[in-house]
Design a protein around this motif. Structure first.
Motif, mmCIF file in Angstrom:
data_model
loop_
_atom_site.group_PDB
_atom_site.id
_atom_site.type_symbol
_atom_site.label_atom_id
_atom_site.label_comp_id
_atom_site.label_asym_id
_atom_site.label_seq_id
_atom_site.Cartn_x
_atom_site.Cartn_y
_atom_site.Cartn_z
ATOM 1 N N LEU A 110 0.828 -1.215 0.000
ATOM 2 C CA LEU A 110 0.000 0.000 0.000
ATOM 3 C C LEU A 110 0.860 1.262 0.000
ATOM 4 N N ARG A 111 2.011 1.221 0.650
ATOM 5 C CA ARG A 111 2.926 2.378 0.636
ATOM 6 C C ARG A 111 3.377 2.706 -0.778
ATOM 7 N N LYS A 112 3.473 1.707 -1.643
ATOM 8 C CA LYS A 112 3.875 1.917 -3.034
ATOM 9 C C LYS A 112 2.697 2.396 -3.889
ATOM 10 N N VAL A 113 1.549 1.791 -3.664
ATOM 11 C CA VAL A 113 0.390 1.994 -4.540
ATOM 12 C C VAL A 113 -0.368 3.297 -4.253
ATOM 13 N N LEU A 114 -0.550 3.619 -2.986
ATOM 14 C CA LEU A 114 -1.377 4.777 -2.636
ATOM 15 C C LEU A 114 -0.876 6.094 -3.223
ATOM 16 N N PRO A 115 0.433 6.386 -3.203
ATOM 17 C CA PRO A 115 0.874 7.646 -3.824
ATOM 18 C C PRO A 115 0.595 7.690 -5.341
ATOM 19 N N LYS A 116 0.699 6.555 -6.009
ATOM 20 C CA LYS A 116 0.408 6.505 -7.451
ATOM 21 C C LYS A 116 -1.069 6.804 -7.708
ATOM 22 N N LEU A 117 -1.950 6.187 -6.912
ATOM 23 C CA LEU A 117 -3.384 6.419 -7.085
ATOM 24 C C LEU A 117 -3.738 7.861 -6.727
ATOM 25 N N ASP A 118 -3.104 8.394 -5.688
ATOM 26 C CA ASP A 118 -3.358 9.774 -5.290
ATOM 27 C C ASP A 118 -2.999 10.730 -6.419
ATOM 28 N N GLU A 119 -1.878 10.498 -7.057
ATOM 29 C CA GLU A 119 -1.450 11.350 -8.186
ATOM 30 C C GLU A 119 -2.454 11.276 -9.331
ATOM 31 N N MET A 120 -2.955 10.087 -9.615
ATOM 32 C CA MET A 120 -3.919 9.911 -10.704
ATOM 33 C C MET A 120 -5.242 10.608 -10.425
ATOM 34 N N LEU A 121 -5.659 10.600 -9.164
ATOM 35 C CA LEU A 121 -6.975 11.124 -8.798
ATOM 36 C C LEU A 121 -6.953 12.600 -8.400
ATOM 37 N N SER A 122 -5.764 13.193 -8.359
ATOM 38 C CA SER A 122 -5.654 14.618 -7.978
ATOM 39 C C SER A 122 -6.069 15.536 -9.111
#
Length: 122
Positions: A110-122
Motif C-alpha cells: 500500500l505504501r507503493k500503490v497509494l501515492p500513485k493512485l493519489d497522483e492519478m486522482l488529484s
C-alpha cells in the motif's frame, strides 16, 4: 481520462498477484465505484455502498478522542481481511483479502500503490 483508467486498472489488477488478495476497489467518498479488479465474483457496488457508512462511523469514533484524519482501517474477520485507505480527501482504496493475507506485506504494498493512485486522482 481513458489512459488514467487503464493505468489505475493495471495497478488494481497487479495487486491481485499479492498472495491472499481477492479484490481491489477504488471508490469515491459517496461510495461510487471508480475502478475495480476481482478474482472472485464479489458485489463491488454493495461493498462500495457500505463504505460511506463505515467511514462515517470510523470518523465519528475518531472525533470522540481527537484522533485526526483516518490513515487506514483494517477489518479482520474469521475468513477475510479488508483494508480501507483514503486517497486524498475524496477517494478510498478497498483491498479485500482472504484469511491468508499477510498484513505486513499488504502495508508495504500500500505504501507503493497509494501515492500513485493519489497522483492519478488529484
Amino acid at each position: 481520462m481513458a489512459a488514467v483508467d487503464l493505468v489505475m486498472g493495471k495497478i488494481l489488477t497487479d495487486m491481485l498477484e499479492i498472495d491472499g488478495v481477492i479484490g481491489t476497489i477504488v471508490v469515491d467518498k459517496d461510495g461510487l465505484v471508480i475502478e475495480s479488479a476481482m478474482k472472485k465474483n464479489l458485489d463491488r457496488e454493495a461493498i462500495a455502498g457500505v463504505l460511506h457508512e463505515l467511514v462515517s462511523a470510523i470518523k465519528l469514533m475518531g472525533d470522540q478522542f481527537g484522533a485526526g484524519e483516518l490513515k487506514e482501517a483494517i477489518l479482520e474477520y474469521k475468513n477475510a481481511r479488508t483494508f480501507v485507505n483514503p486517497i486524498g480527501g475524496d477517494y478510498y482504496l478497498i483491498v479485500i483479502g482472504d484469511e491468508g493475507l499477510n498484513l505486513g506485506r499488504m502495508k508495504l504494498e500500500l505504501r507503493k500503490v497509494l501515492p500513485k493512485l493519489d497522483e492519478m486522482l488529484s
